[in-house]
Design a protein around this motif. Sequence first.
Motif, mmCIF file in Angstrom:
data_model
loop_
_atom_site.group_PDB
_atom_site.id
_atom_site.type_symbol
_atom_site.label_atom_id
_atom_site.label_comp_id
_atom_site.label_asym_id
_atom_site.label_seq_id
_atom_site.Cartn_x
_atom_site.Cartn_y
_atom_site.Cartn_z
ATOM 1 N N MET A 141 68.399 42.230 34.755
ATOM 2 C CA MET A 141 68.252 40.702 33.945
ATOM 3 C C MET A 141 66.860 40.032 34.365
ATOM 4 O O MET A 141 66.795 39.904 35.606
ATOM 5 N N THR A 142 66.397 39.449 33.230
ATOM 6 C CA THR A 142 65.301 38.488 33.673
ATOM 7 C C THR A 142 65.592 37.227 33.200
ATOM 8 O O THR A 142 65.874 36.968 32.009
ATOM 9 N N ILE A 143 65.542 36.148 34.215
ATOM 10 C CA ILE A 143 66.032 34.811 33.973
ATOM 11 C C ILE A 143 64.952 34.019 34.339
ATOM 12 O O ILE A 143 64.703 34.004 35.355
ATOM 13 N N ALA A 144 64.396 33.343 33.169
ATOM 14 C CA ALA A 144 63.396 32.290 33.734
ATOM 15 C C ALA A 144 62.225 33.075 34.559
ATOM 16 O O ALA A 144 61.816 32.376 35.416
ATOM 17 N N GLY A 145 61.885 34.115 34.106
ATOM 18 C CA GLY A 145 60.790 35.001 34.808
ATOM 19 C C GLY A 145 61.235 35.646 36.043
ATOM 20 O O GLY A 145 60.667 36.336 36.695
ATOM 21 N N GLU A 146 62.255 35.443 36.582
ATOM 22 C CA GLU A 146 62.949 36.040 37.794
ATOM 23 C C GLU A 146 63.728 37.277 37.479
ATOM 24 O O GLU A 146 64.709 37.187 36.588
ATOM 25 N N THR A 147 63.378 38.417 37.803
ATOM 26 C CA THR A 147 64.250 39.688 37.481
ATOM 27 C C THR A 147 65.140 40.104 38.775
ATOM 28 O O THR A 147 64.756 40.037 39.829
ATOM 29 N N GLN A 148 66.310 40.420 38.360
ATOM 30 C CA GLN A 148 67.331 40.996 39.264
ATOM 31 C C GLN A 148 68.033 42.252 38.758
ATOM 32 O O GLN A 148 67.905 42.397 37.599
ATOM 33 N N THR A 149 68.174 43.286 39.805
ATOM 34 C CA THR A 149 68.499 44.390 39.398
ATOM 35 C C THR A 149 70.086 44.780 40.146
ATOM 36 O O THR A 149 69.931 44.185 41.422
ATOM 37 N N ALA A 150 70.915 45.401 39.502
ATOM 38 C CA ALA A 150 72.244 45.895 40.292
ATOM 39 C C ALA A 150 72.266 47.315 39.794
ATOM 40 O O ALA A 150 72.015 47.591 38.389
ATOM 41 N N VAL A 151 72.908 47.982 40.783
ATOM 42 C CA VAL A 151 73.319 49.335 40.366
ATOM 43 C C VAL A 151 74.800 49.471 40.532
ATOM 44 O O VAL A 151 75.572 49.208 41.379
ATOM 45 N N PHE A 152 75.552 50.411 39.302
ATOM 46 C CA PHE A 152 76.779 50.696 39.553
ATOM 47 C C PHE A 152 76.963 51.513 40.536
ATOM 48 O O PHE A 152 76.224 52.587 40.939
ATOM 49 N N ALA A 153 77.883 51.638 41.391
ATOM 50 C CA ALA A 153 78.181 52.542 42.569
ATOM 51 C C ALA A 153 79.628 52.647 42.954
ATOM 52 O O ALA A 153 80.511 51.821 42.599
ATOM 53 N N GLU A 154 79.846 53.581 43.602
ATOM 54 C CA GLU A 154 81.337 53.952 44.302
ATOM 55 C C GLU A 154 82.596 53.945 43.132
ATOM 56 O O GLU A 154 83.735 53.560 43.545
ATOM 57 N N GLY A 155 82.018 54.264 42.032
ATOM 58 C CA GLY A 155 83.309 54.316 41.178
ATOM 59 C C GLY A 155 83.443 52.898 40.302
ATOM 60 O O GLY A 155 84.471 52.811 39.476
ATOM 61 N N ALA A 156 83.084 52.001 40.746
ATOM 62 C CA ALA A 156 83.213 50.730 40.218
ATOM 63 C C ALA A 156 82.553 50.395 38.901
ATOM 64 O O ALA A 156 81.656 51.056 38.560
ATOM 65 N N ASN A 157 83.350 49.641 38.007
ATOM 66 C CA ASN A 157 82.766 49.466 36.526
ATOM 67 C C ASN A 157 82.352 48.240 36.465
ATOM 68 O O ASN A 157 81.838 47.720 35.320
ATOM 69 N N THR A 158 82.296 47.380 37.412
ATOM 70 C CA THR A 158 81.813 46.090 37.243
ATOM 71 C C THR A 158 80.688 45.978 38.377
ATOM 72 O O THR A 158 80.814 46.045 39.424
ATOM 73 N N LEU A 159 79.511 44.939 37.744
ATOM 74 C CA LEU A 159 78.597 44.441 38.766
ATOM 75 C C LEU A 159 78.634 42.989 38.708
ATOM 76 O O LEU A 159 78.849 42.241 37.467
ATOM 77 N N VAL A 160 78.209 42.306 39.774
ATOM 78 C CA VAL A 160 77.889 41.020 39.937
ATOM 79 C C VAL A 160 76.426 40.492 40.214
ATOM 80 O O VAL A 160 76.168 41.222 41.187
ATOM 81 N N LEU A 161 75.717 39.827 39.509
ATOM 82 C CA LEU A 161 74.306 39.456 39.855
ATOM 83 C C LEU A 161 74.622 37.863 39.864
ATOM 84 O O LEU A 161 75.159 37.147 39.066
ATOM 85 N N ALA A 162 73.908 37.185 41.143
ATOM 86 C CA ALA A 162 74.027 35.978 41.306
ATOM 87 C C ALA A 162 72.559 35.352 41.005
ATOM 88 O O ALA A 162 71.569 35.990 41.145
ATOM 89 N N HIS A 163 72.553 34.118 40.246
ATOM 90 C CA HIS A 163 71.580 33.503 40.031
ATOM 91 C C HIS A 163 71.596 32.021 39.983
ATOM 92 O O HIS A 163 72.704 31.579 40.008
ATOM 93 N N SER A 164 70.425 31.390 39.986
ATOM 94 C CA SER A 164 70.600 29.674 40.318
ATOM 95 C C SER A 164 70.648 29.179 39.167
ATOM 96 O O SER A 164 70.011 29.628 37.890
ATOM 97 N N CYS A 165 71.653 28.271 38.649
ATOM 98 C CA CYS A 165 71.681 27.682 37.439
ATOM 99 C C CYS A 165 70.389 26.784 37.306
ATOM 100 O O CYS A 165 69.871 26.126 38.435
ATOM 101 N N LEU A 166 70.040 26.802 36.212
ATOM 102 C CA LEU A 166 68.833 26.168 35.534
ATOM 103 C C LEU A 166 69.528 24.925 34.819
ATOM 104 O O LEU A 166 70.323 24.954 33.874
ATOM 105 N N SER A 167 68.812 23.746 35.033
ATOM 106 C CA SER A 167 69.248 22.692 34.165
ATOM 107 C C SER A 167 68.096 21.933 33.341
ATOM 108 O O SER A 167 66.922 22.371 33.720
#
Length: 167
Positions: A141-167
């Motif tokens: 995901m690219t949010i306000a020019g900042e790219t974050q990446t997450a990888v599915f692993a260990e049979g989990a079907n959910t990923l969580v990416l943290a980001h700073s709220c922009l106001s």
Amino acid sequence: MKKAILCTALLALLAPPAIADITVRFVESAPKDRFVISSDTCPLQDVDVLIDLDGSVGGLIFDVTGAGAGVEVFQPVEVQSGLVTAQPVVDGDQQLSFQINDLRAGDDIVISADLDDVLTNSSLGQIRVGGSELDGAVVQMTIAGETQTAVFAEGANTLVLAHSCLS
């Protein structure tokens, strides 16, 4: 009084930005699988998203036609809910690219598709994604020019990416 206002303003500037979790969940279902994206705290606007299945253990593909790379059942990639602009997906593609135009905190974006694996001997057959077949798939995901990446692993079907709220 002026000191109190100044102190309040200074504390607001020094406070750490709010952190929000963006959750990406894969839901295996028949006849349509789904990717569900949600933000628990902050709204999202103009977010570029890439779901890349290329490195998945199951060699997952999007099965969008009856005459292509997938097996048996097929479904087009469709935005079920949310304000999203998605790039076209061709049968056998391993990438889904879209832009989240607007997502209010607490709402979901739902994109349906049919994912098939290309394994010769898979636990649930090629028409269903089971267990760790999603492992290795990447969400970027690219949010306000900042790219974050997450990888599915260990049979989990959910990923969580943290980001700073922009106001």
